[in-house]
Write a protein that holds these residues in place. Structure first.
Motif, PDB file in Angstrom:
ATOM      1  N   VAL A   7       0.832  -1.207   0.000  1.00 21.57           N
ATOM      2  CA  VAL A   7       0.000   0.000   0.000  1.00 21.57           C
ATOM      3  C   VAL A   7       0.867   1.258   0.000  1.00 21.57           C
ATOM      4  CG1 VAL A   7      -1.909  -1.122   1.211  1.00 21.57           C
ATOM      5  CG2 VAL A   7      -0.125   0.029   2.533  1.00 21.57           C
ATOM      6  N   ILE A   8       0.308   2.331  -0.529  1.00 28.80           N
ATOM      7  CA  ILE A   8       0.866   3.672  -0.385  1.00 28.80           C
ATOM      8  C   ILE A   8      -0.292   4.580  -0.003  1.00 28.80           C
ATOM      9  CG2 ILE A   8       2.743   3.304  -2.024  1.00 28.80           C
ATOM     10  CD1 ILE A   8       1.166   4.903  -4.072  1.00 28.80           C
ATOM     11  N   PRO A   9      -0.048   5.697   0.685  1.00 24.76           N
ATOM     12  CA  PRO A   9      -1.135   6.601   1.084  1.00 24.76           C
ATOM     13  C   PRO A   9      -1.879   7.168  -0.122  1.00 24.76           C
ATOM     14  CG  PRO A   9       0.866   7.080   2.317  1.00 24.76           C
ATOM     15  CD  PRO A   9       1.256   6.122   1.227  1.00 24.76           C
ATOM     16  N   VAL A  10      -3.147   7.414   0.052  1.00 22.67           N
ATOM     17  CA  VAL A  10      -3.960   7.931  -1.052  1.00 22.67           C
ATOM     18  C   VAL A  10      -3.596   9.363  -1.413  1.00 22.67           C
ATOM     19  CG1 VAL A  10      -5.910   6.419  -0.618  1.00 22.67           C
ATOM     20  CG2 VAL A  10      -5.788   8.621   0.572  1.00 22.67           C
ATOM     21  N   ASP A  11      -2.841  10.050  -0.526  1.00 18.27           N
ATOM     22  CA  ASP A  11      -2.453  11.421  -0.859  1.00 18.27           C
ATOM     23  C   ASP A  11      -1.118  11.486  -1.589  1.00 18.27           C
ATOM     24  OD1 ASP A  11      -0.719  10.784   1.172  1.00 18.27           O
ATOM     25  OD2 ASP A  11      -1.122  12.556   2.399  1.00 18.27           O
ATOM     26  N   ASP A  12      -0.573  10.325  -1.982  1.00 17.22           N
ATOM     27  CA  ASP A  12       0.661  10.332  -2.772  1.00 17.22           C
ATOM     28  C   ASP A  12       0.372  10.970  -4.129  1.00 17.22           C
ATOM     29  OD1 ASP A  12       2.819   9.321  -4.638  1.00 17.22           O
ATOM     30  OD2 ASP A  12       3.504   8.418  -2.763  1.00 17.22           O
ATOM     31  N   LEU A  13       1.291  11.816  -4.588  1.00 14.57           N
ATOM     32  CA  LEU A  13       1.081  12.533  -5.844  1.00 14.57           C
ATOM     33  C   LEU A  13       0.987  11.606  -7.048  1.00 14.57           C
ATOM     34  CD1 LEU A  13       3.466  15.595  -5.334  1.00 14.57           C
ATOM     35  CD2 LEU A  13       0.961  15.561  -5.241  1.00 14.57           C
ATOM     36  N   LYS A  52      13.273  14.943  -5.921  1.00 10.98           N
ATOM     37  CA  LYS A  52      14.461  14.749  -5.110  1.00 10.98           C
ATOM     38  C   LYS A  52      14.438  13.334  -4.535  1.00 10.98           C
ATOM     39  CE  LYS A  52      14.744  19.631  -3.856  1.00 10.98           C
ATOM     40  NZ  LYS A  52      14.754  20.622  -2.740  1.00 10.98           N
ATOM     41  N   ILE A  53      15.458  12.542  -4.874  1.00 10.72           N
ATOM     42  CA  ILE A  53      15.479  11.148  -4.447  1.00 10.72           C
ATOM     43  C   ILE A  53      16.699  10.862  -3.574  1.00 10.72           C
ATOM     44  CG2 ILE A  53      14.170  10.364  -6.458  1.00 10.72           C
ATOM     45  CD1 ILE A  53      16.794   9.443  -7.682  1.00 10.72           C
ATOM     46  N   ASN A  54      16.559   9.822  -2.767  1.00 11.35           N
ATOM     47  CA  ASN A  54      17.616   9.469  -1.826  1.00 11.35           C
ATOM     48  C   ASN A  54      18.324   8.170  -2.190  1.00 11.35           C
ATOM     49  OD1 ASN A  54      16.927  11.686  -0.099  1.00 11.35           O
ATOM     50  ND2 ASN A  54      15.183  10.491   0.640  1.00 11.35           N
ATOM     51  N   TRP A  55      18.006   7.616  -3.363  1.00 11.14           N
ATOM     52  CA  TRP A  55      18.574   6.334  -3.759  1.00 11.14           C
ATOM     53  C   TRP A  55      19.598   6.537  -4.874  1.00 11.14           C
ATOM     54  CZ3 TRP A  55      13.225   7.175  -3.721  1.00 11.14           C
ATOM     55  CH2 TRP A  55      12.547   6.663  -2.596  1.00 11.14           C
ATOM     56  N   SER A  56      20.712   5.853  -4.763  1.00 10.51           N
ATOM     57  CA  SER A  56      21.718   5.850  -5.811  1.00 10.51           C
ATOM     58  C   SER A  56      21.439   4.684  -6.755  1.00 10.51           C
ATOM     59  CB  SER A  56      23.112   5.682  -5.209  1.00 10.51           C
ATOM     60  OG  SER A  56      23.243   4.383  -4.612  1.00 10.51           O
ATOM     61  N   GLY A  85       5.746  10.680  -6.519  1.00 14.52           N
ATOM     62  CA  GLY A  85       5.979  12.056  -6.092  1.00 14.52           C
ATOM     63  C   GLY A  85       5.932  12.228  -4.591  1.00 14.52           C
ATOM     64  N   GLY A  86       5.413  11.203  -3.873  1.00 23.56           N
ATOM     65  CA  GLY A  86       5.297  11.293  -2.422  1.00 23.56           C
ATOM     66  C   GLY A  86       4.061  12.068  -1.993  1.00 23.56           C
ATOM     67  N   SER A  87       3.807  12.083  -0.684  1.00 26.79           N
ATOM     68  CA  SER A  87       2.661  12.820  -0.144  1.00 26.79           C
ATOM     69  C   SER A  87       2.935  14.324  -0.187  1.00 26.79           C
ATOM     70  CB  SER A  87       2.379  12.380   1.291  1.00 26.79           C
ATOM     71  OG  SER A  87       2.075  10.997   1.329  1.00 26.79           O
ATOM     72  N   GLY A  96       9.899  16.290  -1.580  1.00 24.20           N
ATOM     73  CA  GLY A  96      11.188  15.646  -1.361  1.00 24.20           C
ATOM     74  C   GLY A  96      11.119  14.348  -0.597  1.00 24.20           C
ATOM     75  N   LYS A  97       9.917  13.740  -0.511  1.00 19.36           N
ATOM     76  CA  LYS A  97       9.766  12.464   0.174  1.00 19.36           C
ATOM     77  C   LYS A  97       9.101  11.437  -0.748  1.00 19.36           C
ATOM     78  CE  LYS A  97       9.506  14.533   4.777  1.00 19.36           C
ATOM     79  NZ  LYS A  97       8.720  14.657   6.033  1.00 19.36           N
ATOM     80  N   PRO A  98       9.775  11.105  -1.833  1.00 18.51           N
ATOM     81  CA  PRO A  98       9.201  10.139  -2.786  1.00 18.51           C
ATOM     82  C   PRO A  98       9.200   8.730  -2.209  1.00 18.51           C
ATOM     83  CG  PRO A  98      11.458  10.614  -3.357  1.00 18.51           C
ATOM     84  CD  PRO A  98      11.129  11.531  -2.215  1.00 18.51           C
ATOM     85  N   ARG A  99       8.493   7.839  -2.878  1.00 13.11           N
ATOM     86  CA  ARG A  99       8.457   6.427  -2.494  1.00 13.11           C
ATOM     87  C   ARG A  99       8.980   5.586  -3.651  1.00 13.11           C
ATOM     88  NH1 ARG A  99       3.770   8.721  -0.070  1.00 13.11           N
ATOM     89  NH2 ARG A  99       3.831   8.408   2.206  1.00 13.11           N
ATOM     90  N   LEU A 100       9.687   4.525  -3.303  1.00  8.81           N
ATOM     91  CA  LEU A 100      10.253   3.628  -4.311  1.00  8.81           C
ATOM     92  C   LEU A 100       9.502   2.304  -4.280  1.00  8.81           C
ATOM     93  CD1 LEU A 100      12.466   2.883  -6.396  1.00  8.81           C
ATOM     94  CD2 LEU A 100      13.873   2.147  -4.466  1.00  8.81           C
TER      95      LEU A 100
END
Length: 270
Positions: A7-13, A52-56, A85-87, A96-100
């Protein structure tokens, strides 16, 4: 975990605005094909749309290998990588809080006739919004593919207002004209398979990186499309126009064999 439990939150872009990027690769003999190239393109896509991502690249590669190791029951897999795009509090601006996400699915079989007899494609008046990013916004592409299927086609090619044909909804486009291998360089999403075809093709053919008009494409000796899942697929009909002899051409058949050989090479995996 099973996809139905992820699952991911429904407010994720990605959900409310379609903001995010993705990439697709596949395995051969259980190993991810051209993994480094796909990871690099994913990060390039994210940078292009200011995510903005935090993964290489190495992080993404490790996660994909871990996911494959936890799913040994899948023989050959499609690997879909998504960065959302994250919430967002304002429901439109990435914070700046994307999900992978990494999704594994079995690869659906492609009819052998695609390669032995060739396929039909159609054209649609469309252009990709941002060809430098493989984004999640696929509504126009989905509608174009639906139209193609209704007309017994397997792909839809984008045609600009000026009559220039650039690429397909999920594939790159090539043509052989007077023994020259031609494909568009500008305004297209540059596929990983496209890159490999150009590297192989330059050893035997003259390469021209340029756009083609629809009239020029109709008169080509050979036409084919390429993509991660499909490899090299001969095109023998565009709309109502038969291409060349109406059968897969010699040059295209040669590239099919070379791409297949490359896919089984140890150098193609990480």
């Amino acid at each position: 975990m099973p996809s139905g439990q992820a699952v991911i939150p429904v407010d994720d872009l990605a959900v409310i605005r379609g903001i995010g990027v993705c990439d697709l690769l596949r395995t051969f003999n259980g190993k991810p094909l051209f993994l480094r190239e796909h990871a690099e393109r994913l990060i390039q896509s994210a940078n292009e749309v200011s995510l903005k991502i935090n993964w290489s690249c190495r992080d993404i590669e490790r996660i994909i290998h871990d996911t494959l190791n936890k799913n040994p029951d899948i023989d050959e897999a499609n690997i879909r990588i998504i960065i959302t795009g994250g919430s967002s509090e304002d429901f439109i601006t990435p914070t700046g809080k994307p999900r992978l996400l990494v999704l594994l699915t079995s690869i659906p079989p492609i009819p052998s006739s695609w390669y032995t007899k060739g396929v039909k494609v159609i054209t649609v008046a469309l252009q990709r919004d941002n060809p430098l990013a493989k984004s999640l916004s696929y509504m126009p592409a989905a509608m174009a593919l639906s139209k193609a299927k209704k007309l017994n086609g397997v792909e839809a090619l984008y045609v600009s207002k000026e009559g220039i044909v650039t690429e397909g909804t999920t594939s790159n486009l090539f043509a052989f004209i007077n023994n020259r291998l031609i494909t568009a360089e500008e305004g297209v999403l540059k596929g990983i398979t496209r890159k490999m075809i150009l590297e192989l093709g330059q050893k035997e053919f003259s390469i021209e990186l340029r756009s083609m008009s629809i009239e020029e494409l109709y008169g080509a000796d050979e036409v084919f499309i390429s993509g991660t899942n499909k490899g090299v697929v001969p095109v023998v009909q565009i709309n109502d126009n038969i291409i060349g002899s109406g059968k897969p051409g010699t040059n295209t058949q040669k590239l099919i064999k070379e791409i297949n050989n490359l896919s089984t090479s140890p150098e193609s995996y990480i």
